[in-house]
Write an enzyme that holds these catalytic residues in place. Sequence first.
Site, PDB file in Angstrom:
ATOM      1  N   ASN A 139      -0.238  10.467   5.814  1.00 16.49           N
ATOM      2  CA  ASN A 139      -1.399  10.141   6.263  1.00 16.49           C
ATOM      3  C   ASN A 139      -2.454  11.210   6.681  1.00 16.49           C
ATOM      4  O   ASN A 139      -3.607  11.105   6.778  1.00 16.49           O
ATOM      5  CB  ASN A 139      -0.982   9.968   7.703  1.00 16.49           C
TER       6      ASN A 139
ATOM      7  N   THR B 206      -7.965  10.675   0.655  1.00 13.99           N
ATOM      8  CA  THR B 206      -8.719  11.428  -0.210  1.00 13.99           C
ATOM      9  C   THR B 206      -7.797  11.546  -1.334  1.00 13.99           C
ATOM     10  O   THR B 206      -6.679  11.048  -1.800  1.00 13.99           O
ATOM     11  CB  THR B 206      -9.151  12.674   0.382  1.00 13.99           C
TER      12      THR B 206
ATOM     13  N   THR C 190       0.695  -7.052  13.337  1.00 19.72           N
ATOM     14  CA  THR C 190       1.146  -5.801  12.855  1.00 19.72           C
ATOM     15  C   THR C 190       1.396  -5.483  11.371  1.00 19.72           C
ATOM     16  O   THR C 190       1.752  -4.578  11.063  1.00 19.72           O
ATOM     17  CB  THR C 190       2.528  -5.231  13.693  1.00 19.72           C
TER      18      THR C 190
ATOM     19  N   THR D  80       0.984  -1.082  -0.082  1.00 22.02           N
ATOM     20  CA  THR D  80      -0.107   0.039   0.093  1.00 22.02           C
ATOM     21  C   THR D  80       1.002   1.143   0.121  1.00 22.02           C
ATOM     22  O   THR D  80       1.463   1.780  -0.992  1.00 22.02           O
ATOM     23  CB  THR D  80      -0.925  -0.016   1.153  1.00 22.02           C
TER      24      THR D  80
ATOM     25  N   LYS E  17       3.783  -6.903   4.137  1.00 22.26           N
ATOM     26  CA  LYS E  17       3.630  -5.545   3.847  1.00 22.26           C
ATOM     27  C   LYS E  17       3.254  -4.893   5.057  1.00 22.26           C
ATOM     28  O   LYS E  17       2.958  -5.472   5.800  1.00 22.26           O
ATOM     29  CB  LYS E  17       2.362  -5.316   2.709  1.00 22.26           C
TER      30      LYS E  17
END
Lengths: 411, 411
Positions: A406, A411, A194, A157, A183
């Site tokens: 973050n 968005t 985690t 990601t 990942k």
Amino acid sequence: MVKFKGYEFVDGGVCAAEGFTAGGVIAGIKAGNTTKRDLAMIFCAERCKTAALFTSNKVKGAPILVSKEHLKDGYAQAIIVNSGNANTCNPDGVEIAKEMCELAAEALDISAEDVLVGSTGVIGQKLDIKPIRIMVPTLAKSLSAKNSGDAVEAIMTTDTRKKEVAVEFEMNGRKCHVGGMSKGSGMINPNMATMLAFITTDVAIAQELLEKALRKVNALTYNMVCVDGDTSTNDSIFLMSSGLAKNKEIICEDKSYEVFVNALYAVMMNLARETARDGEGATKLIECIVNNAPTEEIARSIAKSVISSSLVKAALFAADANWGRILCAIGYAEGDFEIDRTSVELASAKGKMTVCVDGAGISFSEDVAKEILSEDEVKILVDLHSGEESAVAWGCDLTFDYVKINAEYRT
Amino acid sequence: MVKFKGYEFVDGGVCAAEGFTAGGVIAGIKAGNTTKRDLAMIFCAERCKTAALFTSNKVKGAPILVSKEHLKDGYAQAIIVNSGNANTCNPDGVEIAKEMCELAAEALDISAEDVLVGSTGVIGQKLDIKPIRIMVPTLAKSLSAKNSGDAVEAIMTTDTRKKEVAVEFEMNGRKCHVGGMSKGSGMINPNMATMLAFITTDVAIAQELLEKALRKVNALTYNMVCVDGDTSTNDSIFLMSSGLAKNKEIICEDKSYEVFVNALYAVMMNLARETARDGEGATKLIECIVNNAPTEEIARSIAKSVISSSLVKAALFAADANWGRILCAIGYAEGDFEIDRTSVELASAKGKMTVCVDGAGISFSEDVAKEILSEDEVKILVDLHSGEESAVAWGCDLTFDYVKINAEYRT
């Protein structure tokens, strides 16, 4: 990568172990994403004894509920994973996770109960199954022992590096392997799994010992990594054993079990370290080593406290030897211990320097300290001088980019 | 400021209560700082019953050790505080803290055992007593009931606003006051005191009840504030009672005690809120209100978990309604509770919007959500629908400036 004697790093990641193939394709799961692979599969020619660990978060992704169900018999043969959407806290999550397993099972001609599933990405948005329906057959056809890199890419990601490791070693004169990929970059807390991590091995080992080994090594590796203190809703580790190395099956905690546990540690520890290094926005890996603590719990609590401190992390971003913040973080770790005998050293490839003795500062060259801390791997060495236990934890610095990533992620 | 019926906000801060004077001067404690006040004093015409709470960090600043010693008899008459150096983990800290008390005692013609001391600033550097020696007589001469503002300025470090509050109220027909000031912007964790706070009152009250009231209100206010999760080494709250309001002394938990506790809450809650609003780098205050939880502990744990989450804080910096991260933070709070009935609303002066029902997302207008979250005070309302207990916690967003401030603080 940290090397271990008797274990040789080899290529192939999850496909290094006998019997495993993998692949990754672009399905376009996150609307507008048609450039990055986002759907991965790992498959084994044999049904595998499989151990797993999941997040301790009370909010659990739908894939975890389905994988737990499918693992009731302790066996699995394939894993299907998507990035771009966590399939968590959203409508029809369980049905969609189930369908992902069914699609994989059909393409691979195995039982859906032998398929495990993982998802990672934004929480709370409906996962569109359509692109997955379309691409699973292509994905299944792409499976190859050479394609672990595609699978790793497909589970990333905000990760900026592919994280895969494999080791080769000998057991009863047989060549054995443990390989893994994972990942994880943000929402990383040292509190159960985690991250998403998939580990494969060809070592033949009893189910109970496979589970025990995973729990033990997880406690020393993934549970000792912190990026931001947020425990994810989707953390899952799967450890699949094909048994195809044809070693004498490990059925008790003998020398062979130890050899296997060390191999697992070599893989998971390096994956954990790379996760910390690749923490969102990080510019450096921070390793905190605590020695001579009265108990292992205290050693762990201190190591985690130091690498989790926002103030320590921000100071290290600036290569600032603000050891007072380190001592402060040691001081609020859990457990009963004396702070007055504690010493702190800072170290890197550029050298080593004591900054604190008996719980108080000593004079040191700020220039040399800055040089040491400007490296991209930095060690904080804490000695409690009050016991014999030790622990290691891994973290990263807190940077402008962590905030940027973050503040903009969804968005 | 949040208003409470029956309590009127008045000017004067710690000097609003009868008998108290204060002052603040520029001593130049931090080398090169000759523009900001950095040495404060609070004095009472009478010896005061005094309650105190200190950090739970095992590393404790020297001023805490000395103040604890001086509070053994439960009385104090003056407080001396410096900013620019925490006098912690450094050589001769206790001797220097003692000398600060002696200097104040001499200038005020009182006993050194009746002086409390606080320090805030960088940890681990020797505190130079010379500028303090020079300026204490001037500071003592400057004491006035009008100078609380100077005292507040003198205890600020990275704080950008002066934090002082006072209320006036009636008890047995007498005018009574509680006033306070505090500093704190970073190294703020909801785990004991969390800042330097000095509260004064003219209410006559038994020592035991003074302590009980402070513990109770602290748990609901300063213990519910988080900026960065780092528990400071120097957190101290002192609550001094002059008794000069001449009310009938409170000796049991009657109606008058309740009136006093509410006054203390009005002051400490507003100081706590202002601390969160002034968190390092913050652009907004975040208030998390948890309702209908099975226990108060669970309500508190959830409220603190949400306002402490780096990911929630970064999302709110971007006014991004990433409610999945809120639910994630609820999910890793401590305690046994059901997540499936949880709803989440976002609110501000611009309106209110439900974003999550029964633990899953619902569709909402991203534009309206962004408008709500763009305000400088934002509320996150969590309803567990599984009990009657509630809690409130205060935090702030995580911004580029938090990193900037803390990467540059020491050097």
